[in-house]
Design a protein around this motif. Structure first.
Motif, PDB file in Angstrom:
ATOM      1  N   PHE A  73      -4.997  -2.502  -0.291  1.00 46.41           N
ATOM      2  CA  PHE A  73      -5.409  -3.809  -0.807  1.00 46.41           C
ATOM      3  C   PHE A  73      -6.736  -3.551  -1.536  1.00 46.41           C
ATOM      4  N   PRO A  74      -6.637  -3.020  -2.770  1.00 41.75           N
ATOM      5  CA  PRO A  74      -7.827  -2.444  -3.402  1.00 41.75           C
ATOM      6  C   PRO A  74      -8.760  -3.485  -3.999  1.00 41.75           C
ATOM      7  N   GLY A  75     -10.041  -3.139  -4.012  1.00 40.17           N
ATOM      8  CA  GLY A  75     -11.023  -3.973  -4.682  1.00 40.17           C
ATOM      9  C   GLY A  75     -11.163  -3.592  -6.145  1.00 40.17           C
ATOM     10  N   CYS A  76     -10.800  -2.344  -6.467  1.00 42.77           N
ATOM     11  CA  CYS A  76     -10.851  -1.876  -7.847  1.00 42.77           C
ATOM     12  C   CYS A  76     -10.073  -0.565  -7.938  1.00 42.77           C
ATOM     13  N   ALA A  77      -9.956  -0.035  -9.165  1.00 41.20           N
ATOM     14  CA  ALA A  77      -9.091   1.121  -9.418  1.00 41.20           C
ATOM     15  C   ALA A  77      -9.509   2.369  -8.640  1.00 41.20           C
ATOM     16  N   THR A  78     -10.787   2.519  -8.364  1.00 47.05           N
ATOM     17  CA  THR A  78     -11.242   3.750  -7.699  1.00 47.05           C
ATOM     18  C   THR A  78     -10.796   3.823  -6.235  1.00 47.05           C
ATOM     19  N   HIS A  79     -10.277   2.727  -5.690  1.00 51.17           N
ATOM     20  CA  HIS A  79      -9.841   2.736  -4.287  1.00 51.17           C
ATOM     21  C   HIS A  79      -8.432   3.309  -4.106  1.00 51.17           C
ATOM     22  N   VAL A  80      -7.740   3.555  -5.204  1.00 49.15           N
ATOM     23  CA  VAL A  80      -6.354   4.028  -5.094  1.00 49.15           C
ATOM     24  C   VAL A  80      -6.314   5.432  -4.500  1.00 49.15           C
ATOM     25  N   THR A  81      -5.434   5.594  -3.512  1.00 46.88           N
ATOM     26  CA  THR A  81      -5.278   6.883  -2.840  1.00 46.88           C
ATOM     27  C   THR A  81      -3.800   7.077  -2.512  1.00 46.88           C
ATOM     28  N   PRO A  82      -3.283   8.313  -2.631  1.00 50.04           N
ATOM     29  CA  PRO A  82      -1.833   8.512  -2.555  1.00 50.04           C
ATOM     30  C   PRO A  82      -1.221   8.424  -1.163  1.00 50.04           C
ATOM     31  N   GLU A  83      -2.034   8.410  -0.107  1.00 52.67           N
ATOM     32  CA  GLU A  83      -1.463   8.450   1.255  1.00 52.67           C
ATOM     33  C   GLU A  83      -0.785   7.151   1.665  1.00 52.67           C
ATOM     34  N   VAL A  84      -1.106   6.054   0.995  1.00 55.58           N
ATOM     35  CA  VAL A  84      -0.596   4.751   1.448  1.00 55.58           C
ATOM     36  C   VAL A  84       0.913   4.634   1.210  1.00 55.58           C
ATOM     37  N   ASP A  85       1.537   3.740   1.966  1.00 55.99           N
ATOM     38  CA  ASP A  85       2.979   3.523   1.834  1.00 55.99           C
ATOM     39  C   ASP A  85       3.298   2.576   0.686  1.00 55.99           C
ATOM     40  N   ALA A  86       2.365   1.737   0.333  1.00 57.37           N
ATOM     41  CA  ALA A  86       2.556   0.818  -0.795  1.00 57.37           C
ATOM     42  C   ALA A  86       1.193   0.318  -1.245  1.00 57.37           C
ATOM     43  N   LEU A  87       1.191  -0.301  -2.418  1.00 60.46           N
ATOM     44  CA  LEU A  87      -0.041  -0.799  -3.018  1.00 60.46           C
ATOM     45  C   LEU A  87       0.166  -2.239  -3.454  1.00 60.46           C
ATOM     46  N   LEU A  88      -0.716  -3.138  -3.005  1.00 61.43           N
ATOM     47  CA  LEU A  88      -0.713  -4.485  -3.590  1.00 61.43           C
ATOM     48  C   LEU A  88      -1.364  -4.326  -4.967  1.00 61.43           C
ATOM     49  N   PHE A  89      -0.533  -4.433  -6.010  1.00 60.71           N
ATOM     50  CA  PHE A  89      -1.048  -4.286  -7.381  1.00 60.71           C
ATOM     51  C   PHE A  89      -1.539  -5.673  -7.802  1.00 60.71           C
ATOM     52  N   LEU A  90      -2.824  -5.909  -7.456  1.00 59.63           N
ATOM     53  CA  LEU A  90      -3.391  -7.248  -7.553  1.00 59.63           C
ATOM     54  C   LEU A  90      -3.815  -7.576  -8.976  1.00 59.63           C
ATOM     55  N   SER A  91      -3.592  -8.824  -9.352  1.00 60.49           N
ATOM     56  CA  SER A  91      -4.268  -9.363 -10.529  1.00 60.49           C
ATOM     57  C   SER A  91      -4.953 -10.643 -10.069  1.00 60.49           C
ATOM     58  N   LEU A  92      -6.238 -10.730 -10.316  1.00 62.10           N
ATOM     59  CA  LEU A  92      -7.038 -11.868  -9.827  1.00 62.10           C
ATOM     60  C   LEU A  92      -6.828 -13.038 -10.792  1.00 62.10           C
ATOM     61  N   ILE A  93      -5.688 -13.736 -10.573  1.00 63.13           N
ATOM     62  CA  ILE A  93      -5.247 -14.717 -11.569  1.00 63.13           C
ATOM     63  C   ILE A  93      -5.997 -16.051 -11.498  1.00 63.13           C
ATOM     64  N   SER A  94      -6.786 -16.243 -10.453  1.00 66.14           N
ATOM     65  CA  SER A  94      -7.618 -17.459 -10.428  1.00 66.14           C
ATOM     66  C   SER A  94      -8.860 -17.275 -11.290  1.00 66.14           C
ATOM     67  N   GLY A  95      -9.176 -16.057 -11.652  1.00 63.21           N
ATOM     68  CA  GLY A  95     -10.397 -15.764 -12.392  1.00 63.21           C
ATOM     69  C   GLY A  95     -10.144 -15.588 -13.879  1.00 63.21           C
ATOM     70  N   ARG A  96     -11.215 -15.462 -14.596  1.00 63.60           N
ATOM     71  CA  ARG A  96     -11.121 -15.262 -16.042  1.00 63.60           C
ATOM     72  C   ARG A  96     -11.918 -14.033 -16.448  1.00 63.60           C
ATOM     73  N   ASN A  97     -11.932 -13.065 -15.539  1.00 62.26           N
ATOM     74  CA  ASN A  97     -12.599 -11.797 -15.817  1.00 62.26           C
ATOM     75  C   ASN A  97     -11.520 -10.767 -16.130  1.00 62.26           C
ATOM     76  N   ALA A  98     -11.475 -10.356 -17.390  1.00 60.29           N
ATOM     77  CA  ALA A  98     -10.397  -9.466 -17.847  1.00 60.29           C
ATOM     78  C   ALA A  98     -10.330  -8.169 -17.048  1.00 60.29           C
ATOM     79  N   GLU A  99     -11.475  -7.713 -16.519  1.00 59.20           N
ATOM     80  CA  GLU A  99     -11.472  -6.450 -15.761  1.00 59.20           C
ATOM     81  C   GLU A  99     -10.621  -6.542 -14.504  1.00 59.20           C
ATOM     82  N   PHE A 100     -10.560  -7.761 -13.900  1.00 60.67           N
ATOM     83  CA  PHE A 100      -9.777  -7.924 -12.672  1.00 60.67           C
ATOM     84  C   PHE A 100      -8.410  -8.552 -12.937  1.00 60.67           C
ATOM     85  N   LEU A 101      -8.196  -8.982 -14.171  1.00 63.79           N
ATOM     86  CA  LEU A 101      -6.858  -9.457 -14.562  1.00 63.79           C
ATOM     87  C   LEU A 101      -5.997  -8.284 -15.007  1.00 63.79           C
ATOM     88  N   ILE A 102      -6.609  -7.337 -15.766  1.00 60.76           N
ATOM     89  CA  ILE A 102      -5.806  -6.239 -16.345  1.00 60.76           C
ATOM     90  C   ILE A 102      -6.577  -4.919 -16.468  1.00 60.76           C
TER      91      ILE A 102
END
Ligand code: 1GP
Length: 238
Positions: A73-102
């Motif tokens: 459940f990452p806060g940003c791209a640098t938190h991604v690590t291969p050991e996990v079984d799955a990734l919530l590929f989040l888009s912060l759709i309530s916000g209007r900050n392009a960095e967290f949308l895409i």
């Protein structure tokens, strides 16, 4: 979609434990993972808005004691690590900050592809919870006001129409107020993908309230860090 299919089994409600790597010593991490294993927690989310610990090491430690899916459940791209079984590929759709949308997603996508991690597209919707939370500050986005159910429903619908497979109503870790029942019920009524609710759930009563309102999955973090034994009581609700 192996893990997603387990999550989407909404025939039952799920209590998910959130582990923030920065909130644990190695000893407390192993203890909480073992407790989650024993009392049948179906999934562990690992994440946080700001992580200074080694996410990979945290995940491996959890997996030494806990043998069900560990989902990032990452806060940003640098938190991604291969050991996990799955990734919530989040888009912060309530916000209007392009960095967290895409933006972060573009950075993470090739790494995720290379690692072969199961990806679960998730519409992440931040809701005002009575205090400025880390996610609000770190994402530089404004949460949806707690009384603006119509905005939350429209946002959730847009997320579902964009193809998101989960919706996550988030009051933020340590929120004073968890997401209002009226908002949970309205989003549940209008959307068909599984609904996650988290932030500020600190008692069995809070948990029952969010499930009664319509949450399929409730995420608990801070309350379990403070009182690990509460996890057993919460698991009895399901
Ligand atoms: C935060 O929804 C989670 O992302 C959990 O919140 O720490 O308040 O339980 P708490």
């Amino acid at each position: 979609m192996k893990i997603y299919n387990q999550i989407a089994n909404t025939a039952r409600k799920h209590v998910v434990l959130l582990i923030d790597p920065d909130k644990h010593t190695q000893e407390s991490l192993l203890a909480i993972a073992a407790r989650a294993e024993t009392c049948g927690v179906p999934f562990i989310f690992v994440g946080g808005s700001l992580i200074q610990s080694d996410v990979s090491k945290t995940v491996r430690s959890i997996q030494s004691e806990y043998h069900r899916p560990v989902i990032l459940f990452p806060g940003c791209a640098t938190h991604v690590t291969p050991e996990v079984d799955a990734l919530l590929f989040l888009s912060l759709i309530s916000g209007r900050n392009a960095e967290f949308l895409i933006g972060n997603q573009v950075i993470a996508a090739p790494i995720v592809k290379q690692a072969g991690i199961e990806v679960i597209p998730t519409g992440y919707i931040l809701v005002e919870g009575g205090a400025t939370t880390s996610v609000e500050y770190m994402s530089n986005t404004r949460p949806i006001p707690a009384a603006k159910t119509d905005i939350a429903v429209a946002t959730a619908l847009a997320g579902e129409m964009l193809g998101m497979k989960l919706l996550y109503l988030e009051a933020g870790s340590g929120a004073v107020h968890s997401v209002p029942s009226a908002m949970i019920a309205a989003v549940k009524q209008h959307c068909s993908v599984p609904l996650i609710v988290g932030g500020g759930i600190r008692s069995v009563e809070d948990l029952q309230r969010v499930f009664t309102a319509g949450a399929d999955i409730a995420v608990v973090g801070t309350s379990i860090e403070k009182s690990p034994a509460l996890l057993e009581d919460m698991m009895k609700v399901v």
